[in-house]
Design a protein around this motif. Sequence first.
Motif, PDB file in Angstrom:
ATOM      1  N   ALA A   1       0.852  -1.194   0.000  1.00  9.05           N
ATOM      2  CA  ALA A   1       0.000   0.000   0.000  1.00  9.05           C
ATOM      3  C   ALA A   1       0.884   1.239   0.000  1.00  9.05           C
ATOM      4  N   ARG A   2       0.356   2.294  -0.526  1.00  6.17           N
ATOM      5  CA  ARG A   2       1.088   3.566  -0.573  1.00  6.17           C
ATOM      6  C   ARG A   2       0.871   4.392   0.681  1.00  6.17           C
ATOM      7  N   ALA A   3       0.265   3.819   1.691  1.00  6.69           N
ATOM      8  CA  ALA A   3      -0.091   4.510   2.927  1.00  6.69           C
ATOM      9  C   ALA A   3       1.147   4.975   3.675  1.00  6.69           C
ATOM     10  N   HIS A   4       1.041   6.194   4.212  1.00  5.78           N
ATOM     11  CA  HIS A   4       2.116   6.739   5.034  1.00  5.78           C
ATOM     12  C   HIS A   4       1.556   7.821   5.950  1.00  5.78           C
ATOM     13  N   GLU A   5       2.365   8.239   6.889  1.00  6.71           N
ATOM     14  CA  GLU A   5       2.005   9.300   7.812  1.00  6.71           C
ATOM     15  C   GLU A   5       3.024  10.419   7.695  1.00  6.71           C
ATOM     16  N   LEU A   6       2.550  11.641   7.752  1.00  4.61           N
ATOM     17  CA  LEU A   6       3.398  12.830   7.729  1.00  4.61           C
ATOM     18  C   LEU A   6       3.246  13.523   9.066  1.00  4.61           C
ATOM     19  N   SER A   7       4.353  13.765   9.723  1.00  6.94           N
ATOM     20  CA  SER A   7       4.304  14.448  11.007  1.00  6.94           C
ATOM     21  C   SER A   7       5.452  15.437  11.099  1.00  6.94           C
ATOM     22  N   ALA A   8       5.361  16.288  12.113  1.00  2.16           N
ATOM     23  CA  ALA A   8       6.408  17.268  12.369  1.00  2.16           C
ATOM     24  C   ALA A   8       6.360  17.629  13.845  1.00  2.16           C
ATOM     25  N   ASP A   9       7.452  18.130  14.367  1.00  2.00           N
ATOM     26  CA  ASP A   9       7.444  18.622  15.737  1.00  2.00           C
ATOM     27  C   ASP A   9       6.498  19.812  15.794  1.00  2.00           C
ATOM     28  N   GLY A  10       5.624  19.809  16.750  1.00  2.00           N
ATOM     29  CA  GLY A  10       4.682  20.917  16.901  1.00  2.00           C
ATOM     30  C   GLY A  10       3.247  20.498  16.667  1.00  2.00           C
ATOM     31  N   PRO A  11       2.871  20.223  15.408  1.00  2.00           N
ATOM     32  CA  PRO A  11       1.468  19.852  15.181  1.00  2.00           C
ATOM     33  C   PRO A  11       1.119  18.549  15.890  1.00  2.00           C
ATOM     34  N   ALA A  12      -0.022  18.551  16.567  1.00  2.00           N
ATOM     35  CA  ALA A  12      -0.439  17.364  17.309  1.00  2.00           C
ATOM     36  C   ALA A  12      -0.969  16.275  16.382  1.00  2.00           C
ATOM     37  N   GLU A  13      -1.513  16.675  15.262  1.00  2.00           N
ATOM     38  CA  GLU A  13      -2.129  15.716  14.353  1.00  2.00           C
ATOM     39  C   GLU A  13      -1.143  15.222  13.305  1.00  2.00           C
ATOM     40  N   VAL A  14      -1.314  13.990  12.935  1.00  2.00           N
ATOM     41  CA  VAL A  14      -0.543  13.383  11.856  1.00  2.00           C
ATOM     42  C   VAL A  14      -1.393  13.475  10.597  1.00  2.00           C
ATOM     43  N   ILE A  15      -0.790  13.800   9.466  1.00  2.00           N
ATOM     44  CA  ILE A  15      -1.492  13.802   8.187  1.00  2.00           C
ATOM     45  C   ILE A  15      -1.356  12.412   7.589  1.00  2.00           C
ATOM     46  N   LEU A  16      -2.489  11.817   7.257  1.00  2.00           N
ATOM     47  CA  LEU A  16      -2.477  10.496   6.636  1.00  2.00           C
ATOM     48  C   LEU A  16      -2.322  10.674   5.137  1.00  2.00           C
ATOM     49  N   GLY A  17      -1.283  10.101   4.569  1.00  2.00           N
ATOM     50  CA  GLY A  17      -0.985  10.283   3.162  1.00  2.00           C
ATOM     51  C   GLY A  17      -0.985   8.986   2.389  1.00  2.00           C
ATOM     52  N   SER A  18      -1.041   9.120   1.092  1.00  2.00           N
ATOM     53  CA  SER A  18      -0.964   8.018   0.152  1.00  2.00           C
ATOM     54  C   SER A  18      -0.524   8.610  -1.173  1.00  2.00           C
ATOM     55  N   SER A  19      -0.548   7.812  -2.216  1.00  2.00           N
ATOM     56  CA  SER A  19      -0.316   8.371  -3.542  1.00  2.00           C
ATOM     57  C   SER A  19      -1.666   8.700  -4.156  1.00  2.00           C
ATOM     58  N   ASP A  20      -1.626   9.423  -5.250  1.00  2.00           N
ATOM     59  CA  ASP A  20      -2.834   9.724  -5.999  1.00  2.00           C
ATOM     60  C   ASP A  20      -3.504   8.403  -6.374  1.00  2.00           C
ATOM     61  N   PRO A  21      -4.837   8.327  -6.351  1.00  2.00           N
ATOM     62  CA  PRO A  21      -5.496   7.083  -6.738  1.00  2.00           C
ATOM     63  C   PRO A  21      -5.076   6.572  -8.126  1.00  2.00           C
ATOM     64  N   ALA A  22      -4.669   7.465  -9.007  1.00  2.00           N
ATOM     65  CA  ALA A  22      -4.196   7.038 -10.331  1.00  2.00           C
ATOM     66  C   ALA A  22      -2.927   6.193 -10.230  1.00  2.00           C
ATOM     67  N   PHE A  23      -2.257   6.270  -9.088  1.00  2.00           N
ATOM     68  CA  PHE A  23      -1.016   5.520  -8.878  1.00  2.00           C
ATOM     69  C   PHE A  23      -1.172   4.546  -7.712  1.00  2.00           C
ATOM     70  N   ARG A  24      -2.350   3.922  -7.640  1.00  2.00           N
ATOM     71  CA  ARG A  24      -2.681   2.897  -6.656  1.00  2.00           C
ATOM     72  C   ARG A  24      -2.787   3.440  -5.245  1.00  2.00           C
ATOM     73  N   GLY A  25      -3.104   4.711  -5.106  1.00  2.00           N
ATOM     74  CA  GLY A  25      -3.226   5.320  -3.790  1.00  2.00           C
ATOM     75  C   GLY A  25      -4.626   5.234  -3.219  1.00  2.00           C
ATOM     76  N   ASP A  26      -4.729   5.575  -1.966  1.00  2.00           N
ATOM     77  CA  ASP A  26      -5.983   5.562  -1.224  1.00  2.00           C
ATOM     78  C   ASP A  26      -6.643   6.937  -1.355  1.00  2.00           C
ATOM     79  N   PRO A  27      -7.812   7.033  -1.973  1.00  2.00           N
ATOM     80  CA  PRO A  27      -8.457   8.333  -2.163  1.00  2.00           C
ATOM     81  C   PRO A  27      -8.905   8.989  -0.855  1.00  2.00           C
ATOM     82  N   ALA A  28      -8.936   8.252   0.243  1.00  2.00           N
ATOM     83  CA  ALA A  28      -9.329   8.809   1.528  1.00  2.00           C
ATOM     84  C   ALA A  28      -8.164   9.490   2.248  1.00  2.00           C
ATOM     85  N   ARG A  29      -6.968   9.408   1.665  1.00  2.00           N
ATOM     86  CA  ARG A  29      -5.783  10.017   2.270  1.00  2.00           C
ATOM     87  C   ARG A  29      -5.253  11.131   1.374  1.00  2.00           C
ATOM     88  N   TRP A  30      -4.525  12.064   1.971  1.00  2.00           N
ATOM     89  CA  TRP A  30      -3.892  13.159   1.228  1.00  2.00           C
ATOM     90  C   TRP A  30      -2.761  12.619   0.370  1.00  2.00           C
TER      91      TRP A  30
END
Length: 159
Positions: A28-57
């Motif tokens: 799966a192309r699933a991943h998490e993006l985080s940084a020091d400071g923001p409490a929330e993690v951004i859930l990422g993937s690839s574009d659906p055209a490249f086998r990504g999850d459309p529910a993720r950024w």
Amino acid sequence: MTRLHTYATVVTWTGDQGSGTSGYRDYARAHELSADGPAEVILGSSDPAFRGDPARWNPEQLLVGALSQCHMLSYLHRCAVSGVVVTAYVDHAAGTMAETAEGGHFTEVVLRPEVTVAAPEMAERAAALHEEAHKACFIASSVNFPVRHEPTVHVGPAR
């Protein structure tokens, strides 16, 4: 004097489905993006055209979003110091990417900010400040494709 700023993020791949990247369709192309400071993690993937999850950024959406955010923040600053009272701001931004045999690249991003100002005498200046904001946007200054803006200015209560 040049001031340097560093921005660190962490991308963690979460798409191992038991066999790693043993085949193109085996992970799966699933991943998490985080940084020091923001409490929330951004859930990422690839574009659906490249086998990504459309529910993720996907990275392309994040790039368009970063350009939109940067323009808005630069614009609101210019309005504040110019006496233009903004009561609402929404941007329906869109980016175009061309996929070629060699890879892909953005061909342009169009920002479509819709701004509401408090008084009619502010409308003309409000429209003009978009050009200043564009020139001052750090992200727009860093990309190698055109970033256009097509602003609309309204007067009155927030829409």
